[in-house]
Design a protein around this motif. Structure first.
Motif, PDB file in Angstrom:
ATOM      1  N   THR A 143     -19.280 -20.329 -15.117  1.00  0.00           N
ATOM      2  CA  THR A 143     -20.691 -20.177 -14.731  1.00  0.00           C
ATOM      3  C   THR A 143     -20.896 -18.852 -13.993  1.00  0.00           C
ATOM      4  O   THR A 143     -21.568 -18.786 -12.959  1.00  0.00           O
ATOM      5  CB  THR A 143     -21.163 -21.369 -13.859  1.00  0.00           C
ATOM      6  OG1 THR A 143     -20.188 -21.604 -12.842  1.00  0.00           O
ATOM      7  CG2 THR A 143     -21.367 -22.630 -14.675  1.00  0.00           C
ATOM      8  N   GLN A 173     -26.230 -16.051 -18.531  1.00  0.00           N
ATOM      9  CA  GLN A 173     -27.124 -15.433 -19.517  1.00  0.00           C
ATOM     10  C   GLN A 173     -27.125 -16.207 -20.832  1.00  0.00           C
ATOM     11  O   GLN A 173     -28.153 -16.315 -21.492  1.00  0.00           O
ATOM     12  CB  GLN A 173     -26.691 -13.991 -19.806  1.00  0.00           C
ATOM     13  CG  GLN A 173     -27.024 -13.025 -18.679  1.00  0.00           C
ATOM     14  CD  GLN A 173     -26.818 -11.583 -19.100  1.00  0.00           C
ATOM     15  OE1 GLN A 173     -25.912 -11.252 -19.861  1.00  0.00           O
ATOM     16  NE2 GLN A 173     -27.650 -10.693 -18.584  1.00  0.00           N
ATOM     17  N   SER A 233     -21.921 -14.528 -14.652  1.00  0.00           N
ATOM     18  CA  SER A 233     -23.070 -13.870 -15.297  1.00  0.00           C
ATOM     19  C   SER A 233     -23.120 -14.100 -16.805  1.00  0.00           C
ATOM     20  O   SER A 233     -24.187 -14.346 -17.365  1.00  0.00           O
ATOM     21  CB  SER A 233     -23.031 -12.364 -15.047  1.00  0.00           C
ATOM     22  OG  SER A 233     -23.199 -12.087 -13.697  1.00  0.00           O
ATOM     23  N   SER A 234     -21.946 -14.022 -17.474  1.00  0.00           N
ATOM     24  CA  SER A 234     -21.944 -14.165 -18.945  1.00  0.00           C
ATOM     25  C   SER A 234     -22.436 -15.551 -19.334  1.00  0.00           C
ATOM     26  O   SER A 234     -23.240 -15.699 -20.263  1.00  0.00           O
ATOM     27  CB  SER A 234     -20.531 -13.954 -19.515  1.00  0.00           C
ATOM     28  OG  SER A 234     -20.055 -12.677 -19.187  1.00  0.00           O
ATOM     29  N   ARG A 242     -16.713 -24.676 -12.315  1.00  0.00           N
ATOM     30  CA  ARG A 242     -15.769 -24.833 -11.201  1.00  0.00           C
ATOM     31  C   ARG A 242     -16.440 -24.415  -9.897  1.00  0.00           C
ATOM     32  O   ARG A 242     -16.382 -25.116  -8.911  1.00  0.00           O
ATOM     33  CB  ARG A 242     -14.510 -24.009 -11.475  1.00  0.00           C
ATOM     34  CG  ARG A 242     -13.375 -24.340 -10.551  1.00  0.00           C
ATOM     35  CD  ARG A 242     -12.062 -23.823 -11.076  1.00  0.00           C
ATOM     36  NE  ARG A 242     -12.046 -22.353 -11.167  1.00  0.00           N
ATOM     37  CZ  ARG A 242     -11.021 -21.666 -11.649  1.00  0.00           C
ATOM     38  NH1 ARG A 242      -9.944 -22.294 -12.101  1.00  0.00           N
ATOM     39  NH2 ARG A 242     -11.059 -20.351 -11.702  1.00  0.00           N
ATOM     40  N   THR A 243     -17.110 -23.260  -9.927  1.00  0.00           N
ATOM     41  CA  THR A 243     -17.793 -22.776  -8.718  1.00  0.00           C
ATOM     42  C   THR A 243     -19.194 -22.312  -9.086  1.00  0.00           C
ATOM     43  O   THR A 243     -19.347 -21.454  -9.971  1.00  0.00           O
ATOM     44  CB  THR A 243     -17.028 -21.557  -8.118  1.00  0.00           C
ATOM     45  OG1 THR A 243     -15.634 -21.829  -8.133  1.00  0.00           O
ATOM     46  CG2 THR A 243     -17.475 -21.268  -6.702  1.00  0.00           C
ATOM     47  N   TRP A 278     -13.839 -11.775  -8.153  1.00  0.00           N
ATOM     48  CA  TRP A 278     -13.022 -10.828  -8.930  1.00  0.00           C
ATOM     49  C   TRP A 278     -12.970  -9.475  -8.239  1.00  0.00           C
ATOM     50  O   TRP A 278     -12.069  -8.687  -8.487  1.00  0.00           O
ATOM     51  CB  TRP A 278     -13.467 -10.749 -10.383  1.00  0.00           C
ATOM     52  CG  TRP A 278     -14.889 -10.353 -10.688  1.00  0.00           C
ATOM     53  CD1 TRP A 278     -15.899 -11.177 -11.085  1.00  0.00           C
ATOM     54  CD2 TRP A 278     -15.446  -9.023 -10.681  1.00  0.00           C
ATOM     55  NE1 TRP A 278     -17.045 -10.449 -11.312  1.00  0.00           N
ATOM     56  CE2 TRP A 278     -16.796  -9.133 -11.081  1.00  0.00           C
ATOM     57  CE3 TRP A 278     -14.933  -7.759 -10.388  1.00  0.00           C
ATOM     58  CZ2 TRP A 278     -17.647  -8.018 -11.169  1.00  0.00           C
ATOM     59  CZ3 TRP A 278     -15.777  -6.649 -10.482  1.00  0.00           C
ATOM     60  CH2 TRP A 278     -17.105  -6.793 -10.864  1.00  0.00           C
ATOM     61  N   ARG A 285     -20.436 -11.206  -7.278  1.00  0.00           N
ATOM     62  CA  ARG A 285     -21.554 -10.487  -7.903  1.00  0.00           C
ATOM     63  C   ARG A 285     -22.646 -11.488  -8.272  1.00  0.00           C
ATOM     64  O   ARG A 285     -22.401 -12.435  -9.022  1.00  0.00           O
ATOM     65  CB  ARG A 285     -21.114  -9.741  -9.150  1.00  0.00           C
ATOM     66  CG  ARG A 285     -22.243  -8.820  -9.665  1.00  0.00           C
ATOM     67  CD  ARG A 285     -21.785  -8.082 -10.877  1.00  0.00           C
ATOM     68  NE  ARG A 285     -22.730  -7.119 -11.368  1.00  0.00           N
ATOM     69  CZ  ARG A 285     -23.804  -7.391 -12.100  1.00  0.00           C
ATOM     70  NH1 ARG A 285     -24.129  -8.650 -12.354  1.00  0.00           N
ATOM     71  NH2 ARG A 285     -24.580  -6.426 -12.546  1.00  0.00           N
TER      72      ARG A 285
HETATM   73  O1  N01 Z   1     -17.086 -13.600 -15.435  1.00  0.00           O
HETATM   74  P1  N01 Z   1     -17.019 -14.245 -13.956  1.00  0.00           P
HETATM   75  P2  N01 Z   1     -18.360 -13.125 -16.266  1.00  0.00           P
HETATM   76  N1  N01 Z   1     -11.241 -23.176 -15.386  1.00  0.00           N
HETATM   77  O2  N01 Z   1     -15.670 -13.899 -13.434  1.00  0.00           O
HETATM   78  C1  N01 Z   1     -14.768 -19.624 -14.466  1.00  0.00           C
HETATM   79  C2  N01 Z   1     -20.552  -8.421 -15.344  1.00  0.00           C
HETATM   80  N2  N01 Z   1     -21.542  -9.064 -16.193  1.00  0.00           N
HETATM   81  O3  N01 Z   1     -17.913 -12.649 -17.564  1.00  0.00           O
HETATM   82  O4  N01 Z   1     -15.654 -18.948 -10.030  1.00  0.00           O
HETATM   83  C3  N01 Z   1     -12.554 -23.295 -15.152  1.00  0.00           C
HETATM   84  O5  N01 Z   1     -18.169 -13.868 -13.133  1.00  0.00           O
HETATM   85  C4  N01 Z   1     -15.010 -19.057 -13.103  1.00  0.00           C
HETATM   86  O6  N01 Z   1     -14.939 -20.079 -12.127  1.00  0.00           O
HETATM   87  P3  N01 Z   1     -14.508 -19.716 -10.589  1.00  0.00           P
HETATM   88  C5  N01 Z   1     -20.856  -8.757 -13.906  1.00  0.00           C
HETATM   89  O7  N01 Z   1     -20.371  -7.735 -13.094  1.00  0.00           O
HETATM   90  C6  N01 Z   1     -22.845  -8.742 -16.019  1.00  0.00           C
HETATM   91  O8  N01 Z   1     -19.409 -14.159 -16.231  1.00  0.00           O
HETATM   92  O9  N01 Z   1     -13.266 -18.856 -10.714  1.00  0.00           O
HETATM   93  N3  N01 Z   1     -13.371 -22.266 -14.924  1.00  0.00           N
HETATM   94  C7  N01 Z   1     -16.393 -18.455 -13.290  1.00  0.00           C
HETATM   95  O10 N01 Z   1     -17.378 -19.416 -13.191  1.00  0.00           O
HETATM   96  C8  N01 Z   1     -20.059 -10.035 -13.744  1.00  0.00           C
HETATM   97  O11 N01 Z   1     -19.810 -10.406 -12.414  1.00  0.00           O
HETATM   98  C9  N01 Z   1     -23.807  -9.368 -16.764  1.00  0.00           C
HETATM   99  O12 N01 Z   1     -14.270 -21.008  -9.972  1.00  0.00           O
HETATM  100  C10 N01 Z   1     -12.820 -21.049 -14.934  1.00  0.00           C
HETATM  101  C11 N01 Z   1     -16.330 -17.960 -14.728  1.00  0.00           C
HETATM  102  O13 N01 Z   1     -15.265 -18.663 -15.364  1.00  0.00           O
HETATM  103  C12 N01 Z   1     -18.804  -9.703 -14.499  1.00  0.00           C
HETATM  104  O14 N01 Z   1     -19.269  -8.958 -15.639  1.00  0.00           O
HETATM  105  C13 N01 Z   1     -23.452 -10.304 -17.705  1.00  0.00           C
HETATM  106  C14 N01 Z   1     -11.463 -20.844 -15.187  1.00  0.00           C
HETATM  107  C15 N01 Z   1     -16.045 -16.471 -14.813  1.00  0.00           C
HETATM  108  O15 N01 Z   1     -17.111 -15.788 -14.243  1.00  0.00           O
HETATM  109  C16 N01 Z   1     -18.009 -10.906 -14.955  1.00  0.00           C
HETATM  110  O16 N01 Z   1     -18.907 -11.891 -15.437  1.00  0.00           O
HETATM  111  C17 N01 Z   1     -22.119 -10.605 -17.859  1.00  0.00           C
HETATM  112  C18 N01 Z   1     -10.662 -21.979 -15.411  1.00  0.00           C
HETATM  113  N4  N01 Z   1      -9.350 -21.879 -15.639  1.00  0.00           N
HETATM  114  C19 N01 Z   1     -21.173  -9.978 -17.106  1.00  0.00           C
HETATM  115  N5  N01 Z   1     -11.218 -19.515 -15.130  1.00  0.00           N
HETATM  116  C20 N01 Z   1     -25.231  -9.075 -16.561  1.00  0.00           C
HETATM  117  O17 N01 Z   1     -26.020  -9.948 -16.339  1.00  0.00           O
HETATM  118  C21 N01 Z   1     -12.392 -18.918 -14.862  1.00  0.00           C
HETATM  119  N6  N01 Z   1     -13.359 -19.844 -14.745  1.00  0.00           N
HETATM  120  C22 N01 Z   1     -25.673  -7.723 -16.648  1.00  0.00           C
END
Ligand code: N01
Ligand code: FAD
Length: 525
Positions: A176, A182, A178-179, A199-200, A484, A320
């Motif tokens: 949950t 969205q 940003s990816s 998870r969070t 991260w 973030r």
């Molecule tokens: O990745 P994230 P993202 N079991 O690391 C969960 C940019 N961005 O790709 O928080 C279960 O934020 C993890 O849970 P937790 C932006 O800088 C921007 O979404 O570790 N869950 C978390 O919820 C952003 O911050 C945009 O407890 C697991 C999720 O996966 C950065 O890229 C859009 C797990 C990861 O969230 C990264 O974003 C997209 C497990 N084993 C990205 N491992 C814009 O909007 C991980 N998780 C412009």
């Protein structure tokens, strides 16, 4: 001159270094330019920095000829923009696609880098520039039994190029961030059922996307150069009404409420800089976090679900923040369920789907929105060896250290674009990229003019800068979150707040001063 990566960093580097008359070769693993916007094609992918600011500003004609359709452009338009820039400046002739840089070893006697492409081909280059991206290597999260699962597994960060049709499908999504935030509303609108494994919870504020607001557009049109300069001269690299003079501790509850509400209505990141003390004072931060929690409750009908979606383990802004379009309201849909992994963790994948501690969920498709090995991941995946054969992994065993986020002691003529130790991911990256590319190009031009063979950070300058990065972060609440930014999402990764939290404006002044003093802190030979 060898550049790794052809995202917005690599592209601008090619153009800028060519203008200096240098011979440039870029290597890109993907089949086209665009980096982030080439790989991340999940539904709903778009910028959360306003597009008129998330654009190159190095060329006034380019600035004038490109018109963004929305306040926050979608991935397809960002990729089209990258492609347009590549055509306009004829960049592709300097890029080798479908090729991965796997190693780079400094050759002491020859004073150049021996760079390996793929398994065996080699090239030599005097300068080795890592434009490899801060968020370009997905985490290698896996689960027991994942190889037995018969459905489809898709990562948001390497989304199929021909899209995915979720009609009639039972879909699960893990994550949950940003990816996920969205993509969840878009996938929920298509799928038969969407199950979100959280998870969070994260804080998310509304994008209020649409056409660029008229007043903003008018300001940009009246003076695009001035507009870009004002963005670059701000701490975030975008204009966010940063109030360094307004404190929650000295405001009345009515003033606080009115200001937060006003910013919530503007949307995006505006609420991030409402008060000067919200990023450094726990009590002040809690007031902003409580305001957002209330907004979550207003959007989600089921109070139990709303509570699960409310972050409780980190202050607002220390991970973030996300920006969404209809994320919370998506949980009011009949075809969406939220599974709290803190209550019922994933035990394994099965042939049919995912088994948590209390239920088995069958899925046609599972989406991994599980994030990135941020900032150091892409750099450390290359076997980089500097003086004396020391690897970058050894140099960064306790977390990344460098000078200005640009140069690493013992790794001559190696530059990192928006690397750890620079404002980078805490800012509008387009402006952070332009500032870095211009500093690096000027430095290389300086070396050429002074007929020097190499530049690297001195150990003392690196130590002082890394201490400054740590101390600056420590003033803020940032290191309190398992983010991260801290390397906390990767098991075994050293905990160190990686970006520089002093602001793009302050950082740019420091870099300019270093250059003006003949690259103070650098060893030039
Ligand atoms: O990745 P994230 P993202 N079991 O690391 C969960 C940019 N961005 O790709 O928080 C279960 O934020 C993890 O849970 P937790 C932006 O800088 C921007 O979404 O570790 N869950 C978390 O919820 C952003 O911050 C945009 O407890 C697991 C999720 O996966 C950065 O890229 C859009 C797990 C990861 O969230 C990264 O974003 C997209 C497990 N084993 C990205 N491992 C814009 O909007 C991980 N998780 C412009
Ligand atoms: P990237 O775009 O990541 O490009 C790096 C390139 O290097 C990639 O194409 C990769 O294939 C290549 N590469 C890496 N290693 C190798 C190797 N060993 N060999 C060959 N090629 C290699 N930032 C913002 O400021 N605002 C936003 O709204 C925003 N939204 C984002 C949304 C998403 C989904 C993600 C993931 C990030 C977002 N970012 C945002 C951050 C974004 O990464 C930057 O804005 C910017 O695109 C980075 O450009 P870059 O060229 O530095 O890196």
């Amino acid at each position: 001159m060898l550049i790794v990566g052809a995202g917005f960093s690599g592209m601008y580097l090619i153009n800028r270094l060519r203008e200096l008359g240098l011979s440039v070769q870029a290597i890109e693993a993907g089949s086209n330019v665009g980096g982030t916007w080439y790989w991340n094609r999940y539904p709903g992918a778009r910028v959360d920095t306003q597009s008129i600011e998330y654009s190159y500003s190095f060329d006034p004609d380019l600035e004038q000829e490109w018109v963004w359709s929305e306040r926050y452009a979608p991935q397809s338009e960002l990729l089209a923009y990258a492609s347009h820039v590549a055509d306009r400046f004829d960049l592709r002739r300097s890029i080798r696609f479908h090729t991965r840089v796997t190693a780079a070893h400094w050759q002491e006697a020859a004073e150049h880098w021996l760079v390996t492409l793929g398994s065996s081909e080699t090239l030599t280059a005097r300068h080795f520039i890592l434009a490899t991206g801060c968020l370009s290597v997905p985490t290698d999260v896996t689960f027991p039994g994942i190889e037995d699962y018969h459905g489809r597994i898709i990562r948001t960060s390497s989304w199929p190029r021909d899209g995915v049709d979720f009609a009639g499908q039972r879909v699960g999504i893990i994550g949950t961030g940003s990816s996920a935030i969205q993509s969840i509303p878009e996938i929920a609108a298509q799928a038969a059922h969407l199950t979100v494994f959280q998870r969070t919870p994260n804080f998310s504020t509304p994008a209020h996307n649409g056409p660029v607001p008229e007043d903003e557009m008018a300001r940009w049109k009246a003076d695009p150069r001035g507009y870009a300069a004002a963005s670059k001269a701000s701490p975030y690299g975008f204009q966010n009404e940063v109030r360094e003079d307004k404190f929650i501790s000295s405001a009345t509850p009515e003033e606080i409420e009115a200001e937060l509400e006003r910013r919530w209505q503007i949307g995006g990141f505006r609420i991030l800089s409402a008060f000067a003390d919200q990023g450094i004072d726990e009590h002040a931060n809690k007031i902003v976090a409580d305001f957002i929690a209330r907004k979550i409750r207003e959007q989600v009908k089921d109070p139990v679900v709303a509570d699960k979606l409310t972050p409780k383990d980190h202050p607002f802004g220390t991970k973030r923040p996300c920006v969404d379009t209809g994320y919370y309201a998506t949980y009011n849909r009949e075809n969406v369920s939220l599974i709290d992994l803190r209550e019922s963790p994933i035990e394994a994948f099965t042939v049919k789907g995912i088994k948590t501690s209390d239920t088995e969920f069958p899925f046609d498709t599972v989406i991994l929105a599980t994030g990135f090995d941020a900032m150091t991941g892409a750099i450390e995946r290359i076997d980089i060896r500097g003086r004396g054969g020391r690897t970058i992994k050894e140099a960064w065993a306790a977390g990344p250290v460098n000078y200005l986020g640009l140069l690493v002691a013992g790794f001559p003529n190696m530059f990192t674009i928006t690397g750890p130790g620079s404002p980078s991911v805490l800012t509008n990256m387009l402006n952070a990229i332009e500032q870095h590319v211009e500093w690096v190009s000027d430095c290389i031009a300086h070396l050429a003019a002074s007929q020097a063979g190499s530049v690297e950070a001195s150990e003392q300058a690196q130590h002082a800068w890394s201490l400054h990065v740590d101390q600056t972060a420590a003033i803020t609440l940032m290191p309190r979150a398992n983010s991260w930014y801290m390397g906390a999402n990767i098991p075994g990764k050293p905990r160190r707040f990686m970006p520089y939290a002093g602001g793009l404006n302050v950082y740019t002044d420091i870099c300019n001063t270093v250059a003006a003093k003949g690259y103070e802190g650098c060893i030039i030979r």
